[in-house]
Scaffold this motif. Structure first.
Motif, PDB file in Angstrom:
ATOM      1  N   LEU A 108       0.835  -1.204   0.000  1.00 21.74           N
ATOM      2  CA  LEU A 108       0.000   0.000   0.000  1.00 21.74           C
ATOM      3  C   LEU A 108       0.869   1.254   0.000  1.00 21.74           C
ATOM      4  CD1 LEU A 108      -2.647  -1.065   2.688  1.00 21.74           C
ATOM      5  CD2 LEU A 108      -2.986  -1.002   0.222  1.00 21.74           C
ATOM      6  N   PRO A 109       1.691   1.418  -1.005  1.00 23.11           N
ATOM      7  CA  PRO A 109       2.554   2.601  -1.038  1.00 23.11           C
ATOM      8  C   PRO A 109       1.758   3.854  -1.430  1.00 23.11           C
ATOM      9  CG  PRO A 109       2.817   1.369  -3.057  1.00 23.11           C
ATOM     10  CD  PRO A 109       1.886   0.560  -2.190  1.00 23.11           C
ATOM     11  N   PHE A 110       2.279   4.999  -1.026  1.00 24.15           N
ATOM     12  CA  PHE A 110       1.708   6.250  -1.531  1.00 24.15           C
ATOM     13  C   PHE A 110       2.059   6.369  -3.015  1.00 24.15           C
ATOM     14  CE2 PHE A 110       2.103   7.286   3.028  1.00 24.15           C
ATOM     15  CZ  PHE A 110       0.794   7.701   3.257  1.00 24.15           C
ATOM     16  N   ARG A 111       1.081   6.745  -3.803  1.00 20.30           N
ATOM     17  CA  ARG A 111       1.297   6.796  -5.246  1.00 20.30           C
ATOM     18  C   ARG A 111       0.728   8.084  -5.812  1.00 20.30           C
ATOM     19  NH1 ARG A 111      -1.345   1.699  -7.780  1.00 20.30           N
ATOM     20  NH2 ARG A 111       0.066   2.140  -9.509  1.00 20.30           N
ATOM     21  N   LYS A 112       1.366   8.557  -6.844  1.00 17.96           N
ATOM     22  CA  LYS A 112       0.884   9.747  -7.534  1.00 17.96           C
ATOM     23  C   LYS A 112      -0.231   9.324  -8.487  1.00 17.96           C
ATOM     24  CE  LYS A 112       2.478  13.824 -10.054  1.00 17.96           C
ATOM     25  NZ  LYS A 112       1.903  14.746  -9.077  1.00 17.96           N
ATOM     26  N   ALA A 113      -1.322  10.068  -8.481  1.00 14.19           N
ATOM     27  CA  ALA A 113      -2.464   9.720  -9.317  1.00 14.19           C
ATOM     28  C   ALA A 113      -2.115   9.875 -10.790  1.00 14.19           C
ATOM     29  CB  ALA A 113      -3.661  10.608  -8.980  1.00 14.19           C
ATOM     30  N   ARG A 114      -2.493   8.872 -11.581  1.00 11.66           N
ATOM     31  CA  ARG A 114      -2.311   8.953 -13.035  1.00 11.66           C
ATOM     32  C   ARG A 114      -3.667   9.249 -13.657  1.00 11.66           C
ATOM     33  NH1 ARG A 114      -1.484   4.811 -17.172  1.00 11.66           N
ATOM     34  NH2 ARG A 114      -1.587   3.222 -15.549  1.00 11.66           N
ATOM     35  N   LEU A 115      -3.943  10.536 -13.849  1.00  9.99           N
ATOM     36  CA  LEU A 115      -5.253  10.958 -14.322  1.00  9.99           C
ATOM     37  C   LEU A 115      -5.348  10.974 -15.840  1.00  9.99           C
ATOM     38  CD1 LEU A 115      -5.880  13.919 -11.848  1.00  9.99           C
ATOM     39  CD2 LEU A 115      -6.380  11.489 -11.553  1.00  9.99           C
ATOM     40  N   LYS A 116      -4.202  11.080 -16.506  1.00 18.43           N
ATOM     41  CA  LYS A 116      -4.193  11.146 -17.965  1.00 18.43           C
ATOM     42  C   LYS A 116      -3.402   9.972 -18.529  1.00 18.43           C
ATOM     43  CE  LYS A 116      -6.249  15.232 -18.036  1.00 18.43           C
ATOM     44  NZ  LYS A 116      -7.575  15.476 -18.627  1.00 18.43           N
ATOM     45  N   ASN A 117      -3.688   9.623 -19.782  1.00 18.71           N
ATOM     46  CA  ASN A 117      -2.942   8.588 -20.482  1.00 18.71           C
ATOM     47  C   ASN A 117      -1.989   9.250 -21.472  1.00 18.71           C
ATOM     48  OD1 ASN A 117      -4.484   6.257 -19.375  1.00 18.71           O
ATOM     49  ND2 ASN A 117      -6.169   7.209 -20.481  1.00 18.71           N
ATOM     50  N   ASN A 118      -0.916   8.554 -21.805  1.00 16.05           N
ATOM     51  CA  ASN A 118       0.048   9.140 -22.743  1.00 16.05           C
ATOM     52  C   ASN A 118      -0.515   9.153 -24.160  1.00 16.05           C
ATOM     53  OD1 ASN A 118       0.649   6.592 -24.062  1.00 16.05           O
ATOM     54  ND2 ASN A 118       1.867   6.069 -22.247  1.00 16.05           N
ATOM     55  N   ILE A 119       0.184   9.823 -25.056  1.00 15.67           N
ATOM     56  CA  ILE A 119      -0.329  10.034 -26.415  1.00 15.67           C
ATOM     57  C   ILE A 119      -0.488   8.731 -27.184  1.00 15.67           C
ATOM     58  CG2 ILE A 119       1.985  10.422 -27.384  1.00 15.67           C
ATOM     59  CD1 ILE A 119       0.651  12.548 -29.205  1.00 15.67           C
ATOM     60  N   LEU A 120       0.390   7.762 -26.921  1.00 20.14           N
ATOM     61  CA  LEU A 120       0.296   6.478 -27.607  1.00 20.14           C
ATOM     62  C   LEU A 120      -0.983   5.749 -27.200  1.00 20.14           C
ATOM     63  CD1 LEU A 120       1.710   4.511 -29.525  1.00 20.14           C
ATOM     64  CD2 LEU A 120       2.824   3.487 -27.518  1.00 20.14           C
ATOM     65  N   VAL A 121      -1.257   5.736 -25.884  1.00 23.13           N
ATOM     66  CA  VAL A 121      -2.476   5.093 -25.390  1.00 23.13           C
ATOM     67  C   VAL A 121      -3.713   5.817 -25.916  1.00 23.13           C
ATOM     68  CG1 VAL A 121      -3.842   4.594 -23.323  1.00 23.13           C
ATOM     69  CG2 VAL A 121      -1.379   4.165 -23.319  1.00 23.13           C
ATOM     70  N   ASN A 122      -3.686   7.137 -25.886  1.00 21.54           N
ATOM     71  CA  ASN A 122      -4.837   7.905 -26.371  1.00 21.54           C
ATOM     72  C   ASN A 122      -5.088   7.673 -27.857  1.00 21.54           C
ATOM     73  OD1 ASN A 122      -5.683   9.102 -23.984  1.00 21.54           O
ATOM     74  ND2 ASN A 122      -4.294  10.832 -24.193  1.00 21.54           N
ATOM     75  N   THR A 123      -4.027   7.504 -28.621  1.00 18.36           N
ATOM     76  CA  THR A 123      -4.187   7.207 -30.051  1.00 18.36           C
ATOM     77  C   THR A 123      -4.880   5.857 -30.231  1.00 18.36           C
ATOM     78  OG1 THR A 123      -2.192   8.466 -30.593  1.00 18.36           O
ATOM     79  CG2 THR A 123      -2.981   6.892 -32.236  1.00 18.36           C
ATOM     80  N   GLY A 124      -4.435   4.868 -29.448  1.00 14.78           N
ATOM     81  CA  GLY A 124      -5.074   3.557 -29.504  1.00 14.78           C
ATOM     82  C   GLY A 124      -6.542   3.609 -29.099  1.00 14.78           C
ATOM     83  N   LEU A 125      -6.845   4.404 -28.074  1.00 16.11           N
ATOM     84  CA  LEU A 125      -8.230   4.523 -27.621  1.00 16.11           C
ATOM     85  C   LEU A 125      -9.098   5.215 -28.670  1.00 16.11           C
ATOM     86  CD1 LEU A 125      -7.770   5.476 -23.850  1.00 16.11           C
ATOM     87  CD2 LEU A 125      -8.246   3.232 -24.850  1.00 16.11           C
ATOM     88  N   CYS A 126      -8.542   6.186 -29.371  1.00 19.71           N
ATOM     89  CA  CYS A 126      -9.294   6.835 -30.458  1.00 19.71           C
ATOM     90  C   CYS A 126      -9.631   5.834 -31.557  1.00 19.71           C
ATOM     91  CB  CYS A 126      -8.481   7.990 -31.040  1.00 19.71           C
ATOM     92  SG  CYS A 126      -8.384   9.445 -29.976  1.00 19.71           S
ATOM     93  N   ILE A 127      -8.693   4.941 -31.842  1.00 21.77           N
ATOM     94  CA  ILE A 127      -8.949   3.897 -32.844  1.00 21.77           C
ATOM     95  C   ILE A 127     -10.066   2.972 -32.371  1.00 21.77           C
ATOM     96  CG2 ILE A 127      -7.946   1.889 -33.999  1.00 21.77           C
ATOM     97  CD1 ILE A 127      -5.261   3.387 -33.980  1.00 21.77           C
ATOM     98  N   VAL A 128     -10.033   2.591 -31.090  1.00 18.73           N
ATOM     99  CA  VAL A 128     -11.082   1.729 -30.534  1.00 18.73           C
ATOM    100  C   VAL A 128     -12.446   2.416 -30.612  1.00 18.73           C
ATOM    101  CG1 VAL A 128     -11.933   0.636 -28.425  1.00 18.73           C
ATOM    102  CG2 VAL A 128      -9.516   0.460 -29.025  1.00 18.73           C
TER     103      VAL A 128
END
Length: 523
Positions: A335-355
């Motif tokens: 249960l480490p403290f973690r920085k929130a990842r609210l956004k995805n990188n451009i590669l992931v977003n490109t893939g999601l746009c294709i989906v």
């Protein structure tokens, strides 16, 4: 595999590493659904699609472990997220309604308005409420138009640009009522629950905020939690307790920063919870007090309270206190403290746009007659099918079926004996049609299974019924002493009824086949 699905589902529910948990759930759910697609229904299609988009969204940020342990979290910040993934999720929810309406091309929907009446005459679907509602065809006609146009105009309603979002709130309420109506009058499995869960993404932020304001009392926001600064496990425990049992803006701080509280910490060797009236709660009593603050989480308060009443609360607290170092190491790893990842990188977003594009174009193509659909899908259809993107929202489309039925299973002995076998496991010498056909099937899955294979082509239908007969034979012969006689064959007939046009007692009997049954019969 089943234990993995349960574990990842619980992890997702608790918001623990929510993206990873959603990915594991997505893969395992597709695996289970793919094992016997004959049993699948709309809920089994929608579930993995929602899980897919959850992989790319911080779903554990609110009421979750991920949110509780988020670094530099602002507890006063409105947790709204706008990303490519949220667009994909919101569009996916709409596909169920708008493309479902576009597939309802039969005249029984519009202009005749008889679709719901026909659906309620399908005895394998009809609940007791349906049998009563059949008496009011005019009302059912109005409801048919209501369902059709509510689904068709769902995008306009849910994205209506009014500042206070009243149109969206009213539209959501109507869609929720529609789903409860489906569940009340028709046995449709868990699809209605899947749809209701997906609609939560459209609830306006101001409504969530308003609910929270009314849920928590002003006095509860004055509660303060104090922990030992040198104990990382103690801090994380306070953060988790606040996340699940208290308002998000409840103060949490080191006891050493307050001279009075610090002195109590040293003297009592305990964390300190300060109530709104200034009372100090210590040790296990403090835990009982905190878990009692949230009405929805009262079962956990009951557990803590019972532990206290039977006299082991103090022992449990002391055992935890003596092993704080070990718990700190454990939580530092898991249960480490973690920085929130609210956004995805451009590669992931490109893939999601294709989906997003593929799912939208696929749904458009599904509205065409089969002969007119694009051949371009042949290359990528296998991959889309394996990932659950080959969706088709054709429940009661283009119109409800007119015919349904059930299997009549007969066991025959070597001396000419005959016994009928019901799906509930009972035997009888004579057969009478069930008074309530929907109740004849042990579950919705059984109804789906038999009604689907009954519509297969003759060769495949005989194969599927034969497989069922062999499995049934094997299960019956596991305990021959419970049988009225030793069966040598199993025959299955299909009793079908078009109850919208016929009397409910008029059934057409179609033989499906007869199969040997003996200890040597392969199951």
């Amino acid at each position: 595999m089943w234990s993995g699905l349960v574990a990842s589902s619980c992890s997702l529910l608790l918001g623990y590493r929510s993206r990873t948990s959603a990915a594991i759930c997505f893969i395992l759910y597709l695996s289970f659904a793919g094992r016997n697609p004959v049993l699948n229904q709309g809920g089994d299609v929608l579930h993995p699609l929602l899980l897919f988009w959850a992989i790319f969204l911080p779903t554990g940020r609110v009421f979750g472990i991920d949110g509780a342990l988020e670094k530099d979290r602002n507890t006063f910040e409105a947790p709204s997220i706008l990303s490519i993934a949220t667009v994909g999720l919101l569009m996916q929810v709409l596909y169920v309604y708008v493309f479902g309406a576009l597939l309802k091309t039969g005249s029984y929907w519009v202009p005749n308005g008889q679709a719901i009446l026909i659906a309620m005459h399908l005895d394998t679907f009809a609940t007791d409420a349906s049998h009563f509602a059949r008496q009011f065809p005019i009302i059912l006609g109005l409801l048919t138009f209501f369902v059709f146009y509510l689904e068709l105009f769902a995008p306009l309603i849910l994205f209506f640009p009014d500042k206070k979002q009243r149109v969206r709130a009213v539209g959501l309420a109507l869609i929720v009522i529609m789903h409860f109506g489906f569940r009340t009058f028709l046995s449709i499995g868990h699809f209605w629950l899947s749809s209701l869960s997906s609609l939560m993404t459209y609830i306006p932020t101001r409504i969530w905020d308003s609910v929270c304001e009314k849920y928590w009392k002003a006095e509860q926001r004055k509660i303060r939690l104090y922990y030992d600064r040198d104990c990382g496990f103690c801090l994380k425990t306070c953060l988790l307790l606040r996340e699940f049992f208290l308002p998000h803006n409840v103060f949490i701080g080191p006891a050493q920063d307050d001279p009075v509280i610090g002195e109590i910490l040293v003297r009592e060797d305990s964390w300190v919870v300060v109530t709104p009236d200034g009372e100090h709660k210590l040790r296990w009593d403090a835990l009982v007090y905190v878990t009692n603050q949230s009405i929805l989480m009262r079962p956990f308060w009951l557990i803590a309270y019972l532990i206290k009443k039977i006299g082991i609360g103090a022992l449990a607290y002391n055992a935890i206190g003596k092993n704080r170092r070990g718990f700190s190491k454990f939580t530092a790893f898991f249960l480490p403290f973690r920085k929130a990842r609210l956004k995805n990188n451009i590669l992931v977003n490109t893939g999601l746009c294709i989906v997003i594009a593929l799912c939208f174009l696929w749904n458009l193509d599904q509205n065409k007659p089969r002969a007119e659909r694009s051949d371009a899908w042949g290359v990528i259809k296998p991959a889309m099918s394996r990932t659950g993107f080959t969706q088709r929202w054709n429940m009661f489309a283009p119109h409800p079926a007119f015919t349904d039925g059930y299997p009549i299973i007969r066991l025959s002995g070597d001396l000419g004996q005959n016994q009928y076998y019901t799906l509930s496991g009972a035997f009888s010498e004579t057969w009478e049609h069930p008074e309530r056909l929907q109740a004849y099937f042990p579950s919705y899955r059984w109804r789906k299974y038999f009604n689907r294979i009954a519509k297969f082509g003759a060769e495949r239908r005989e194969l599927m019924f034969g497989r069922y007969a062999n499995i049934l034979c094997g299960s019956l012969l596991e305990d021959p002493s419970a049988l009225p006689f030793l069966p040598v064959s199993i025959s299955i007939d299909w009793a079908s009824n078009t109850s919208f046009e016929q009397s409910e007692d008029e059934y057409k009997i179609t033989p499906m086949g007869e199969w040997d049954c003996s200890p040597e019969t392969p199951a």
